[in-house]
Design a protein around this motif. Structure first.
Motif, short mmCIF file in Angstrom:
data_model
loop_
_atom_site.label_atom_id
_atom_site.label_comp_id
_atom_site.label_asym_id
_atom_site.label_seq_id
_atom_site.Cartn_x
_atom_site.Cartn_y
_atom_site.Cartn_z
N SER A 116 -2.31 5.48 -9.49
CA SER A 116 -1.11 6.09 -8.93
C SER A 116 -0.02 5.05 -8.69
CB SER A 116 -1.44 6.79 -7.61
OG SER A 116 -2.35 7.85 -7.81
N ASP A 117 1.21 5.48 -8.88
CA ASP A 117 2.37 4.63 -8.57
C ASP A 117 2.65 4.75 -7.07
OD1 ASP A 117 4.72 3.25 -8.34
OD2 ASP A 117 5.90 4.62 -9.59
N ILE A 118 2.44 3.68 -6.34
CA ILE A 118 2.62 3.74 -4.89
C ILE A 118 3.87 2.98 -4.44
CG2 ILE A 118 0.16 4.06 -4.43
CD1 ILE A 118 0.00 1.12 -3.66
N SER A 119 4.84 2.82 -5.35
CA SER A 119 6.06 2.10 -4.99
C SER A 119 6.82 2.80 -3.87
CB SER A 119 6.96 1.95 -6.22
OG SER A 119 7.24 3.21 -6.81
N SER A 120 6.80 4.16 -3.85
CA SER A 120 7.50 4.88 -2.78
C SER A 120 6.82 4.66 -1.44
CB SER A 120 7.55 6.38 -3.10
OG SER A 120 6.26 6.92 -3.22
N LEU A 121 5.49 4.51 -1.46
CA LEU A 121 4.75 4.22 -0.23
C LEU A 121 5.14 2.85 0.31
CD1 LEU A 121 2.49 4.75 1.86
CD2 LEU A 121 0.86 3.86 0.18
N ILE A 122 5.18 1.87 -0.56
CA ILE A 122 5.55 0.52 -0.15
C ILE A 122 6.97 0.48 0.40
CG2 ILE A 122 5.96 -1.83 -0.99
CD1 ILE A 122 3.63 -1.37 -2.94
N SER A 123 7.87 1.18 -0.26
CA SER A 123 9.27 1.21 0.20
C SER A 123 9.37 1.83 1.59
CB SER A 123 10.13 2.01 -0.78
OG SER A 123 10.17 1.37 -2.05
#
Length: 310
Positions: A98-105
């Motif tokens: 999964s792409d978790i870039s939004s979570l990190i942001s």
């Protein structure tokens, strides 16, 4: 430290390696993270497997006598130094694709007290499907978080959330020292006290059903222990909810449906009349049986059924 993972492990030798591997396979975009595994008095070779894993991955192992997952999570939490904490069960895995870039942001930006993520579940036949009790409004901030609870049977599964460590410390939040259903109390209590909650549409966690786990056991004595622990959780949650008017409203739905879960287990597991009388007497003592009325068709039907047949 950006993110801490806490894993309670009891007799997890057959699957703890896959669990740890799945965490280290995550793409956290270069952010620092730590893994704390609490070996909760395992009687198999979990300790040996963990030592083998440490030759490949750098993480902390804490060993203790068997105290149950609630205490093990509390102990692991005391070792964390991350901005956020994620709880992972030793027989489950994280979804590394999964792409978790939004979570990190979100964790770096607005940084709500609680962040919700999606869970998937793999059954005994290997079939996967979404695992959640509700479909939240993604990317909406509920402030305070208890506003999200009102009128909802909130999903209690603790791996479905990431918690800000400062929030947990500030509110003194810990898990109940029970072997069964400790997250049924912890999660609603956290929502009742949190300033903010945001859910993200990210498949983060894979729940893997195992034979004879806490939730799937067919052992009659373990099933009874399960229900007795649920009764204790209901009583503790009721006392907490009565501490203020807004909590009473926010937690009403969750408490009602916890009693529904108890009554369903009581029926489906085929317990003796004596045990049924014990459970119903305890619910009556707490003024939780007969069920309270709610304006929901399935709930009304079940309420009527329990009044006739239980």
């Amino acid at each position: 430290m950006f993110l801490s993972f806490v894993i309670p492990a009891y007799n997890a030798a057959d699957y703890i390696r896959s669990c740890v591997k799945s965490i280290f396979a995550l793409d956290l975009h270069g952010r620092d993270f730590e893994v704390i595994v609490v070996n909760d008095g395992s009687t198999d070779n979990t300790g040996e497997v963990l030592e083998e894993c440490r030759r490949e991955y750098a993480f902390t192992v804490v060993s203790q006598d068997n105290m149950g997952p609630g205490v093990a999570r509390n102990v692991g939490l005391s070792y964390t130094s991350g901005k956020y904490v994620a709880f992972v069960d030793a027989d489950d895995e994280l979804i590394g694709t999964s792409d978790i870039s939004s979570l990190i942001s979100l964790m770096e930006g607005d940084a709500p007290d609680i962040i919700g993520v999606n869970l998937r579940q793999r059954d005994f036949k290997g079939k996967e499907a979404p695992y959640r009790r509700y479909v939240p409004i993604y990317n909406k901030c509920y402030a305070p978080a208890y506003k999200f609870m009102t009128g909802r049977n909130i999903f209690p599964c603790i791996p479905a959330y990431l918690f800000k460590k400062e929030f947990l410390n500030r509110k003194g939040l810990e898990l109940c020292a029970k072997k069964f259903h400790e997250d049924e109390e912890f999660t609603p209590r956290a929502f009742a006290l949190a300033d903010s909650f945001v859910a993200l549409d990210i498949d983060w966690y894979l729940r893997i059903l195992r034979r004879e786990s806490i939730t799937t056991t067919t052992n009659p004595e373990k099933q009874k222990r399960n229900i007795r622990d649920m009764l204790l959780i209901v009583e503790r949650m009721h006392d907490f909810a009565m501490s203020s008017p807004h909590l009473k409203i926010a937690m009403s739905c969750k408490l009602d449906y916890m009693v529904v879960d108890i009554l369903l287990l009581l029926h489906r597991q085929g317990h003796s009349k004596e045990f049924k009388r014990e459970v119903l007497a305890e619910l009556r003592r707490m003024n939780r049986f007969p069920l309270r009325w709610r304006n929901e068709i399935k709930y009304i039907a079940f309420n009527l059924w329990t009044r006739i047949f239980l």
